[in-house]
Design an enzyme around this catalytic site. Structure first.
Site, PDB file in Angstrom:
ATOM      1  N   ASP A 112       0.828  -1.209   0.000  1.00 27.04           N
ATOM      2  CA  ASP A 112       0.000   0.000   0.000  1.00 27.04           C
ATOM      3  C   ASP A 112       0.860   1.256   0.000  1.00 27.04           C
ATOM      4  OD1 ASP A 112      -2.856  -0.549   0.047  1.00 27.04           O
ATOM      5  OD2 ASP A 112      -2.500  -1.588   1.925  1.00 27.04           O
ATOM      6  N   GLU A 122      -5.754   6.922  -0.577  1.00 30.33           N
ATOM      7  CA  GLU A 122      -6.452   6.302   0.546  1.00 30.33           C
ATOM      8  C   GLU A 122      -5.605   6.225   1.797  1.00 30.33           C
ATOM      9  OE1 GLU A 122      -8.979   2.237   1.504  1.00 30.33           O
ATOM     10  OE2 GLU A 122      -7.347   2.184   0.074  1.00 30.33           O
ATOM     11  N   VAL A 145      -3.744  -0.314  -3.161  1.00 26.14           N
ATOM     12  CA  VAL A 145      -4.107  -1.734  -3.256  1.00 26.14           C
ATOM     13  C   VAL A 145      -5.570  -1.835  -2.843  1.00 26.14           C
ATOM     14  CG1 VAL A 145      -3.688  -4.087  -2.470  1.00 26.14           C
ATOM     15  CG2 VAL A 145      -1.767  -2.514  -2.725  1.00 26.14           C
ATOM     16  N   THR A 185      -7.508  -5.453  -0.196  1.00 24.78           N
ATOM     17  CA  THR A 185      -6.333  -5.955   0.501  1.00 24.78           C
ATOM     18  C   THR A 185      -6.458  -7.438   0.863  1.00 24.78           C
ATOM     19  OG1 THR A 185      -6.152  -3.743   1.461  1.00 24.78           O
ATOM     20  CG2 THR A 185      -4.730  -5.436   2.369  1.00 24.78           C
ATOM     21  N   LYS A 190     -24.082  -2.385  -5.822  1.00 30.20           N
ATOM     22  CA  LYS A 190     -23.546  -2.243  -4.475  1.00 30.20           C
ATOM     23  C   LYS A 190     -24.437  -1.325  -3.661  1.00 30.20           C
ATOM     24  CE  LYS A 190     -19.477  -1.273  -1.679  1.00 30.20           C
ATOM     25  NZ  LYS A 190     -18.084  -0.789  -1.635  1.00 30.20           N
ATOM     26  N   SER A 204     -13.133  -5.881  -4.730  1.00 30.06           N
ATOM     27  CA  SER A 204     -12.425  -4.688  -5.196  1.00 30.06           C
ATOM     28  C   SER A 204     -12.970  -4.156  -6.516  1.00 30.06           C
ATOM     29  CB  SER A 204     -10.919  -4.971  -5.328  1.00 30.06           C
ATOM     30  OG  SER A 204     -10.633  -5.703  -6.503  1.00 30.06           O
ATOM     31  N   LYS A 219     -14.312  -5.685 -10.161  1.00 23.74           N
ATOM     32  CA  LYS A 219     -15.697  -5.819 -10.655  1.00 23.74           C
ATOM     33  C   LYS A 219     -15.948  -4.891 -11.845  1.00 23.74           C
ATOM     34  CE  LYS A 219     -17.420  -5.185  -6.488  1.00 23.74           C
ATOM     35  NZ  LYS A 219     -16.307  -5.490  -5.548  1.00 23.74           N
TER      36      LYS A 219
END
Length: 392
Positions: free
Chosen positions: A63, A88, A157, A160, A317, A300, A303
């Site tokens: 990360d 992030e 990433v 994770t 979602k 993640s 998709k």
């Protein structure tokens, strides 16, 4: 004659965001190489080099190393004063007194990656990075966001848990201008190039990958998918093999969403992890619109890649109460699916709003990504019909 000269000059001008896209793809290719090497070392040495974040997800060496590497590549390519990045990961965990060993591992990983910059058409830093340079690169990803101007969005990433277990995960980079994503890149190291390999478990694919010689189209190399707004195209290229040099444009090929618009023939993406979305509601919704195929289970932003290249047709979602969607989890995927011919909106049919900061504020219930307008309309109508019983 004068008009012909003007036409020739216009056609010779670079397309909008073409330079930014090229640099972004190079950076993500480098980041994917870095992630693969960290993952290999963790598999061989054990996975004790993980940290717990405030939100209880896992944070790895990869990360922070990816964040530092991508930040440096963008700053070197466009000038640090011209680059704003929203990422992030928070540098504070690496700055603590007890994080010395972890920081040392990140510095080592970053330097090993940047030493191979020439393979990706980039210059090596004049001097190897120390802790100060790495922390500065990571902390430089603290852009102020707003409705105007441009900034990059990075998720080093994404997924994770997929990274930890050898399942699909993504390195995600997007450029947002005046509140709209204008280019996106998804690096998917564990997502096979060939659709037919999706039916095999990842552990089996990893075993076979050790026994077969990789080729430019081999499934085990993973892929990088990218697009820029207004081009009407999305592209996919294999990850760069260790002995190869990156050439732009690479061995990319165009991808397009599926042409399936009959729900009974469609496949929807379902997250493996259940903590961030309501599986019961999406499963019930899928059944109500006539979806009969087994869902494609993947975590993640992979998709979004699955929809863009036609491996599945629907992604839904619906965040659980108290959870808010973050812009770095969707920006790149939105522009890629749209340019590949698909549709992405919230559950009310409205475009996603990336102009309000780190979160998708004003989101109507959830996010719907579909391969086409017909499927999208059917999903929206089904949501409206069943939302009252959702308990979300």
């Amino acid at each position: 004659m004068e008009s012909q000269n003007k036409l020739l000059l216009a056609s010779a001008e670079p397309e909008e965001y073409s330079k930014e896209l090229e640099v972004a793809v190079r950076a993500v290719q480098m980041a994917c190489m870095l992630c693969q090497r960290v993952q290999e070392s963790l598999v061989s040495n054990g996975n004790d080099q993980f940290q717990s974040k405030d939100d209880n997800s896992l944070v790895t060496i990869a990360d922070w190393s990816v964040q530092a590497t991508v930040s440096w590549v963008l700053s070197q390519s466009f000038g640090s004063k011209n680059v704003s990045i929203v990422a992030e990961k928070d540098v504070r965990a690496l700055s603590k007194a007890d994080a010395g060993e972890l920081l040392e591992a990140v510095v080592k990983t970053v330097n090993e990656c940047l030493a191979e910059a020439p393979r990706f058409g980039l210059k090596i830093p004049v001097m190897a990075f120390g802790t100060t340079e790495v922390l500065e690169a990571i902390s430089g990803c603290n852009s102020t966001r707003g409705p105007t101007g441009r900034f990059w969005v990075l998720n080093p990433v994404d997924g994770t848990l997929g990274f930890v277990h050898g399942d699909p995960y993504a390195v995600v980079l997007a450029l947002i201008e005046d509140g709209e994503p204008v280019l996106g890149v998804l690096g998917c190291p564990n997502y096979p190039m060939k659709k037919e390999w999706l039916s095999f478990q990842n552990g089996y694919r990893r075993i076979i990958s050790k026994l077969t010689q990789p080729t430019p189209e081999s499934w085990d190399k993973g892929c990088v998918i990218y697009a820029r707004r207004g081009s009407g195209k999305a592209w996919m290229q294999p990850l760069l093999h260790r002995e190869k040099k990156f050439v732009w444009p690479n061995t990319g090929r165009p991808i397009h969403v599926s042409s399936i618009d009959n729900p009974s023939l469609a496949t929807f993406c379902e997250a493996v992890e259940k903590s961030n979305s309501s599986h019961s509601f999406t499963s019930g919704l899928a059944h109500s619109v006539g979806l009969r195929n087994q869902p494609l289970h993947v975590n993640s932003m992979v998709k979004y890649a699955a929809i863009a290249r036609g491996d599945a047709e629907i992604f839904m979602k619906f965040a659980r109460a108290g959870n808010k969607e973050k812009i770095w989890d969707h920006a790149a995927g939105v522009v890629i699916i749209q340019e590949a011919g698909g549709v992405v909106t919230d559950a009310g049919g409205h475009p996603l709003d990336f102009s309000k900061g780190s979160y998708l504020e004003g989101l109507d219930r959830g996010i719907i990504a579909c391969a086409g307008v017909k499927l999208h309309d059917k999903i929206i109508r089904a949501i409206d019909a069943s939302w009252g019983s959702s308990c979300l």
